[in-house]
Structures are given as structure tokens and as C-alpha cells.
Design a protein around this motif. Sequence first.
Motif, PDB file in Angstrom:
ATOM      1  N   GLU A 107      26.333  18.012 126.718  1.00 43.98           N
ATOM      2  CA  GLU A 107      25.971  19.307 126.092  1.00 43.98           C
ATOM      3  C   GLU A 107      24.473  19.585 125.944  1.00 43.98           C
ATOM      4  OE1 GLU A 107      28.408  21.682 125.612  1.00 43.98           O
ATOM      5  OE2 GLU A 107      29.930  20.510 126.079  1.00 43.98           O
ATOM      6  N   LYS A 108      23.866  20.693 126.189  1.00 40.94           N
ATOM      7  CA  LYS A 108      22.638  21.018 125.570  1.00 40.94           C
ATOM      8  C   LYS A 108      22.180  20.411 124.326  1.00 40.94           C
ATOM      9  CE  LYS A 108      19.313  25.106 125.759  1.00 40.94           C
ATOM     10  NZ  LYS A 108      18.439  24.471 125.252  1.00 40.94           N
ATOM     11  N   GLY A 109      21.005  19.870 124.211  1.00 44.58           N
ATOM     12  CA  GLY A 109      20.549  19.267 122.833  1.00 44.58           C
ATOM     13  C   GLY A 109      21.048  17.901 122.691  1.00 44.58           C
ATOM     14  N   GLU A 110      22.258  17.452 123.469  1.00 42.89           N
ATOM     15  CA  GLU A 110      22.680  16.247 122.938  1.00 42.89           C
ATOM     16  C   GLU A 110      21.841  14.890 123.563  1.00 42.89           C
ATOM     17  OE1 GLU A 110      27.205  15.925 122.664  1.00 42.89           O
ATOM     18  OE2 GLU A 110      26.727  16.215 124.673  1.00 42.89           O
ATOM     19  N   ILE A 111      21.796  13.857 122.773  1.00 43.80           N
ATOM     20  CA  ILE A 111      21.782  12.378 123.535  1.00 43.80           C
ATOM     21  C   ILE A 111      23.188  11.873 123.820  1.00 43.80           C
ATOM     22  CG2 ILE A 111      20.912  10.108 123.180  1.00 43.80           C
ATOM     23  CD1 ILE A 111      18.783  11.211 121.237  1.00 43.80           C
ATOM     24  N   VAL A 112      23.367  11.705 125.009  1.00 46.50           N
ATOM     25  CA  VAL A 112      24.579  11.015 125.721  1.00 46.50           C
ATOM     26  C   VAL A 112      24.315   9.635 126.093  1.00 46.50           C
ATOM     27  CG1 VAL A 112      26.662  11.004 127.109  1.00 46.50           C
ATOM     28  CG2 VAL A 112      26.086  13.129 125.808  1.00 46.50           C
ATOM     29  N   ALA A 113      24.883   8.539 125.627  1.00 46.40           N
ATOM     30  CA  ALA A 113      24.848   7.113 126.116  1.00 46.40           C
ATOM     31  C   ALA A 113      25.822   6.658 127.170  1.00 46.40           C
ATOM     32  CB  ALA A 113      24.629   6.345 124.970  1.00 46.40           C
ATOM     33  N   THR A 161      36.156   3.774 130.368  1.00 47.14           N
ATOM     34  CA  THR A 161      37.294   3.453 129.537  1.00 47.14           C
ATOM     35  C   THR A 161      37.467   3.929 128.052  1.00 47.14           C
ATOM     36  OG1 THR A 161      36.106   1.507 129.206  1.00 47.14           O
ATOM     37  CG2 THR A 161      37.555   1.257 131.085  1.00 47.14           C
ATOM     38  N   MET A 162      36.253   4.559 127.492  1.00 45.04           N
ATOM     39  CA  MET A 162      36.364   4.834 126.374  1.00 45.04           C
ATOM     40  C   MET A 162      35.219   6.066 125.988  1.00 45.04           C
ATOM     41  SD  MET A 162      36.304   2.187 123.019  1.00 45.04           S
ATOM     42  CE  MET A 162      36.850   0.875 124.084  1.00 45.04           C
ATOM     43  N   GLU A 163      35.433   6.722 125.138  1.00 46.08           N
ATOM     44  CA  GLU A 163      34.350   7.745 124.632  1.00 46.08           C
ATOM     45  C   GLU A 163      34.472   7.888 123.128  1.00 46.08           C
ATOM     46  OE1 GLU A 163      36.372  11.142 127.113  1.00 46.08           O
ATOM     47  OE2 GLU A 163      35.000  12.143 125.648  1.00 46.08           O
ATOM     48  N   GLY A 164      33.401   8.196 122.441  1.00 43.31           N
ATOM     49  CA  GLY A 164      33.462   8.819 121.351  1.00 43.31           C
ATOM     50  C   GLY A 164      31.863   9.121 120.861  1.00 43.31           C
ATOM     51  N   THR A 165      31.864   9.390 119.683  1.00 38.40           N
ATOM     52  CA  THR A 165      30.724   9.645 118.861  1.00 38.40           C
ATOM     53  C   THR A 165      29.966   8.218 118.976  1.00 38.40           C
ATOM     54  OG1 THR A 165      31.295   9.104 116.637  1.00 38.40           O
ATOM     55  CG2 THR A 165      31.470  11.490 117.389  1.00 38.40           C
ATOM     56  N   GLY A 166      28.368   8.273 118.723  1.00 35.93           N
ATOM     57  CA  GLY A 166      27.909   7.009 118.761  1.00 35.93           C
ATOM     58  C   GLY A 166      28.470   5.950 117.721  1.00 35.93           C
ATOM     59  N   LYS A 194      21.262  -0.005 120.052  1.00 36.48           N
ATOM     60  CA  LYS A 194      20.358   0.784 119.916  1.00 36.48           C
ATOM     61  C   LYS A 194      20.538   2.166 120.421  1.00 36.48           C
ATOM     62  CE  LYS A 194      16.034  -0.814 118.476  1.00 36.48           C
ATOM     63  NZ  LYS A 194      16.347  -1.270 117.277  1.00 36.48           N
ATOM     64  N   ALA A 195      21.303   1.963 121.473  1.00 35.27           N
ATOM     65  CA  ALA A 195      21.492   3.298 122.244  1.00 35.27           C
ATOM     66  C   ALA A 195      22.793   3.915 121.385  1.00 35.27           C
ATOM     67  CB  ALA A 195      22.142   3.161 123.755  1.00 35.27           C
ATOM     68  N   LEU A 196      23.760   3.332 120.912  1.00 39.63           N
ATOM     69  CA  LEU A 196      24.871   4.045 120.281  1.00 39.63           C
ATOM     70  C   LEU A 196      24.115   4.532 118.794  1.00 39.63           C
ATOM     71  CD1 LEU A 196      27.885   1.593 120.842  1.00 39.63           C
ATOM     72  CD2 LEU A 196      27.376   3.960 122.126  1.00 39.63           C
ATOM     73  N   ALA A 197      23.141   3.952 118.285  1.00 41.65           N
ATOM     74  CA  ALA A 197      22.685   4.402 117.089  1.00 41.65           C
ATOM     75  C   ALA A 197      21.901   5.839 117.181  1.00 41.65           C
ATOM     76  CB  ALA A 197      21.752   3.318 116.531  1.00 41.65           C
ATOM     77  N   ILE A 198      21.562   6.047 118.442  1.00 41.25           N
ATOM     78  CA  ILE A 198      20.767   7.375 118.386  1.00 41.25           C
ATOM     79  C   ILE A 198      21.695   8.432 119.069  1.00 41.25           C
ATOM     80  CG2 ILE A 198      18.504   6.271 118.461  1.00 41.25           C
ATOM     81  CD1 ILE A 198      18.164   6.943 121.463  1.00 41.25           C
TER      82      ILE A 198
END
Length: 237
Positions: free
Chosen positions: A27-33, A215-220, A198-202
Motif C-alpha cells: 500500500e502507498k506509504g508502507e514499508i513492506v519487508a 509461506t507467511m505474512e503479517g505485521t512486522g 531489523k527489517a521486521l522492526a521497521i
Amino acid sequence: MALLEVNNISVYYGMIQALKGITFHVEKGEIVALIGANGAGKTTTLHTVSGLLQPKSGEVRYKDVDITKIPGHRIVSMGMAHVPEGRRVFPDLTVEQNLRLGAYTRKDKAEIESTLETVYQRFPRLKERTRQVAGTLSGGEQQMLAMGRALMSHPDIILMDEPSMGLSPLLVGEIFDIIEAVHEDGVTVLLVEQNAKKALAIANRAYVLETGRITMEGTGRELLDNDDIRRAYLGDA
Ligand SMILES: Nc1ncnc2c1ncn2[C@@H]1O[C@H](COP(=O)(O)OP(=O)(O)OP(=O)(O)O)[C@@H](O)[C@H]1O
Ligand SMILES: [Mg+2]
């Protein structure tokens, strides 16, 4: 409408299937890892999104346009920048020449100069080294140059492939601070990292890639707290 939508893409290298039907969105404005082990398909995913590779099936949509068959340079001019794995700066060109190449799709000279100033503000180390040839920069400085060059296209979304690879812990912290600052300036970020912690933290959200499948997705936060993720990617017992 998501800024970037990847629908069920399959990508092959010859007979070998590297991506087996991957679907995700940013989505616009996200950081997606995107996290995953070596060979999971992270780089292949970014190459397919930015038009360097074509999927055998599936679709990539950006700003609600089907960009699956659009060549990479045209995708850049639509506002998507890609910082490749391993930095890939032009070693014999100066810092400033490398940065200016990042603006190759833009025409307005005054706007290019103004972006260059912004990039130098963001990366004071580059400003101190405008005339140094890029091949003599340290690894961290080359990473900054690769990021600065991507920002020269004035992107709406930036794809980054392992920006912290091979850097000292101090510099890793600095690079992640810069990613967050770029994001705060309004740039959407799709981040591929081995440094999952570090990636999940931001990251607002993240996807786990395993041998060509998500295989998985979610919030950081959810993924940081997940026991399987902790064991497999965060080095926890
Ligand atoms: N040019 C190529 N030709 C053949 N196979 C390739 C090519 N590039 C990648 N592959 C294969 O595709 C799979 C996915 O590779 P990819 O580079 O996307 O993984 P990755 O997740 O980025 O790994 P890493 O963390 O090591 O960078 C791997 O099995 C790899 O060997
Ligand atoms: Mg890779």
C-alpha cells in the motif's frame, strides 16, 4: 487500490522455477519487508516487479496499470526505483556522475539539481566525496550511493535488495535509519533483507518467502513475535 499488486507470478530460469505463484501487495506509504533464506527468490521477485525479468504467468500492477510487459526504464519513469543487490555503482565514475545517472529518465534540469541537493542533505558523506570515483568508496558509502542514485529518479516507491549486506553493525544501523528517513519523506518501501530482525522492526507488514512460495505474512510485530520465525530467521533457540 494498492500502489503495487503482484498477482500469482511464476518465474523460470530456463527449466528451473524460481517463483511458484507469488501474490502480495504494497500500500502507498508502507514499508513492506520480504524475508527468506538464500535462494528463496527474493531478488527474483524484485527483478520481476521492476521489469528486469518477465514472469511466465501472473501479473504485476503498479498505480493500477498492468506493468508486467513494460520495460524497466519505462517503469522507472513511472516512479519506481530499484537499489540492486550488491550495490552495482559504476566504479570508474565519480559519486556525482553516478547520482546524475539516476535521473536519466527526468528532463527538468532545475528539478534534478534540487533533488541532488536533497540527496546530499540526506547523505552528507556523499557530499564530502562528490568527485571521488565510486570504486574507491567503502562498502557502506557505496550502499549510500546506490540508494542516493535511486532517489535521483524521484520515486514514489523504492525497492531495496539487501541494503545491509556485508556492513558493520554500526553502518547497518545507519542504513536502516536512512531507510526510515526516506520513508518519512513519503517514499513507499519494498525491502528485501537477510537481517530479518531489523527489517521486521521497521516494516508495517512482511512476507516470508520459502523456495519460491510465500509461506507467511503479517505485521512486522506479528512476525517478530512468531516462534517459527524466531527459530528460522532470528537465530533464537
Ligand atoms: N540467472 C539465473 N539463472 C538460473 N537460476 C537462477 C538465476 N538467478 C537466480 N537463480 C535461482 O533462482 C532461485 C532464487 O534466486 P534469488 O536470487 O531470487 O534468491 P534470493 O532469495 O535473492 O537469495 P539470496 O538471499 O542469496 O540473495 C535460486 O535457486 C537461484 O539459484
Ligand atoms: Mg538475493
